[in-house]
Design an enzyme around this catalytic site. Structure first.
Site, PDB file in Angstrom:
ATOM      1  N   ALA A  66      20.832 -17.422  -9.091  1.00 35.72           N
ATOM      2  CA  ALA A  66      21.187 -19.075  -9.477  1.00 35.72           C
ATOM      3  C   ALA A  66      19.720 -19.550  -9.286  1.00 35.72           C
ATOM      4  O   ALA A  66      18.854 -19.214  -8.579  1.00 35.72           O
ATOM      5  CB  ALA A  66      22.084 -19.292  -8.508  1.00 35.72           C
ATOM      6  N   GLY A 112      23.945 -14.543  -8.356  1.00 38.16           N
ATOM      7  CA  GLY A 112      24.927 -15.181  -9.429  1.00 38.16           C
ATOM      8  C   GLY A 112      24.899 -14.161 -10.713  1.00 38.16           C
ATOM      9  O   GLY A 112      25.927 -14.131 -11.469  1.00 38.16           O
ATOM     10  N   GLU A 115      27.297 -11.637 -10.075  1.00 41.01           N
ATOM     11  CA  GLU A 115      28.648 -12.226 -10.042  1.00 41.01           C
ATOM     12  C   GLU A 115      29.055 -12.430 -11.550  1.00 41.01           C
ATOM     13  O   GLU A 115      30.132 -12.057 -12.081  1.00 41.01           O
ATOM     14  CB  GLU A 115      28.669 -13.385  -9.448  1.00 41.01           C
ATOM     15  CG  GLU A 115      28.529 -13.341  -7.708  1.00 41.01           C
ATOM     16  CD  GLU A 115      28.458 -14.514  -6.974  1.00 41.01           C
ATOM     17  OE1 GLU A 115      29.485 -14.699  -6.325  1.00 41.01           O
ATOM     18  OE2 GLU A 115      27.550 -15.417  -7.163  1.00 41.01           O
ATOM     19  N   GLU A 135      22.738 -13.322  -1.186  1.00 45.39           N
ATOM     20  CA  GLU A 135      22.924 -14.722  -0.668  1.00 45.39           C
ATOM     21  C   GLU A 135      22.716 -14.853   0.825  1.00 45.39           C
ATOM     22  O   GLU A 135      22.294 -15.781   1.526  1.00 45.39           O
ATOM     23  CB  GLU A 135      24.214 -15.043  -1.263  1.00 45.39           C
ATOM     24  CG  GLU A 135      24.340 -15.428  -2.709  1.00 45.39           C
ATOM     25  CD  GLU A 135      24.825 -14.232  -3.486  1.00 45.39           C
ATOM     26  OE1 GLU A 135      25.219 -14.587  -4.638  1.00 45.39           O
ATOM     27  OE2 GLU A 135      24.561 -13.115  -3.082  1.00 45.39           O
TER      28      GLU A 135
END
Length: 260
Positions: A66, A112, A115, A135
């Site tokens: 991200a 992300g 994910e 993360e």
């Protein structure tokens, strides 16, 4: 529709969606998530598109994570809203897509990015790909479904280790874990996806959509997956695809599914 951060190419019956921020290693930001949502929404409405490949531009990254600069100063309330909106707008949206979505992981798929790949129906990786959920090294946890989908794919123990160590695994490790279905060379990544899609598109798109819904139901605590399967199985009998499929089988010919 024109986009700033993604590219959409139709090579019917396939659509290829490419995240196109190579200078940022295709990192996900708010605008990119919104564009991806709109692209997938439009492609699902296109009856000529039978499958979607999601990949990243360049040779280094699928999605390297991200865009941290967008939320580094967020409050608790803003962080919760970020995760909730992202999951609904994109990650859950892709998972529940009635059109099959394949992630073509062409490099780093981190945070992300992993994910996003896990939200796709399955994954194919190039042999230079690296995957992980880093993360916790930033003082946060995966917020776009990573803590839920990773254990479903690789098992609780491996997921716990990957999340807690914040480390990366290779494409071959991901294959051994069951995180990806196939590993191939970078040059053969998209051709392999097209080959798989060729097999998918021989079959009923209506039945495939029902199968996706039934499989996903088995991973939801609020839904009885077996009941969902029974309902979906029964619904297939009322479709034109079922009539064509069974007729073709009995007549010993190739089915031409109308998609209805």
């Amino acid at each position: 529709m024109s986009y700033n951060n993604i590219l959409v190419q139709k090579q019917l019956p396939t659509a290829i969606v490419t995240i196109n921020r190579p200078n940022k290693l295709n990192a996900l930001n708010k605008d990119t998530i919104g564009e991806l949502h709109n692209a997938f929404k439009d492609l699902q409405k296109d009856k000529d598109v039978k499958a979607i490949v999601l990949t990243g531009s360049g040779e280094k990254a699928f999605v390297a994570g991200a865009d941290i600069s967008e939320f580094s100063d967020f409050s608790e309330k803003e962080g919760k809203k970020l995760a909730a909106k992202g999951q609904k707008q994109l990650f859950n949206f892709i998972e529940n897509s009635s059109t099959p979505v394949i992630a073509a992981i062409n490099g780093f798929a981190l945070g992300g990015g992993l994910e996003l790949a896990m939200a796709c129906h399955f994954r194919v990786a190039s042999n230079n790909a690296k995957m992980g959920l880093p993360e916790v090294s930033l003082g946060v946890i995966p917020g776009y479904g990573g803590t839920q989908r990773l254990p479903q794919l690789v098992g609780k123990g491996r997921a716990m280790e990957m999340i807690m160590t914040a480390g990366m695994i290779t494409a071959d490790q991901a294959l051994a874990y069951g995180l990806v279905n196939h590993v191939t060379s970078p040059e053969e990544l998209l051709p392999l996806c097209h080959k798989i899609i060729g097999k998918i598109t021989n079959n009923s798109p209506v039945a495939i959509a029902y199968a996706i819904k039934a499989v996903n139901a088995g991973f939801k605590n609020t839904v009885n997956g077996y009941e969902q399967e029974i309902e979906a199985f029964g619904a297939c009998f009322g479709t034109d695809d079922f009539t064509e499929g069974t007729s073709a089988f009995l007549e010993k010919r190739k089915a031409e599914f109308p998609g209805s």
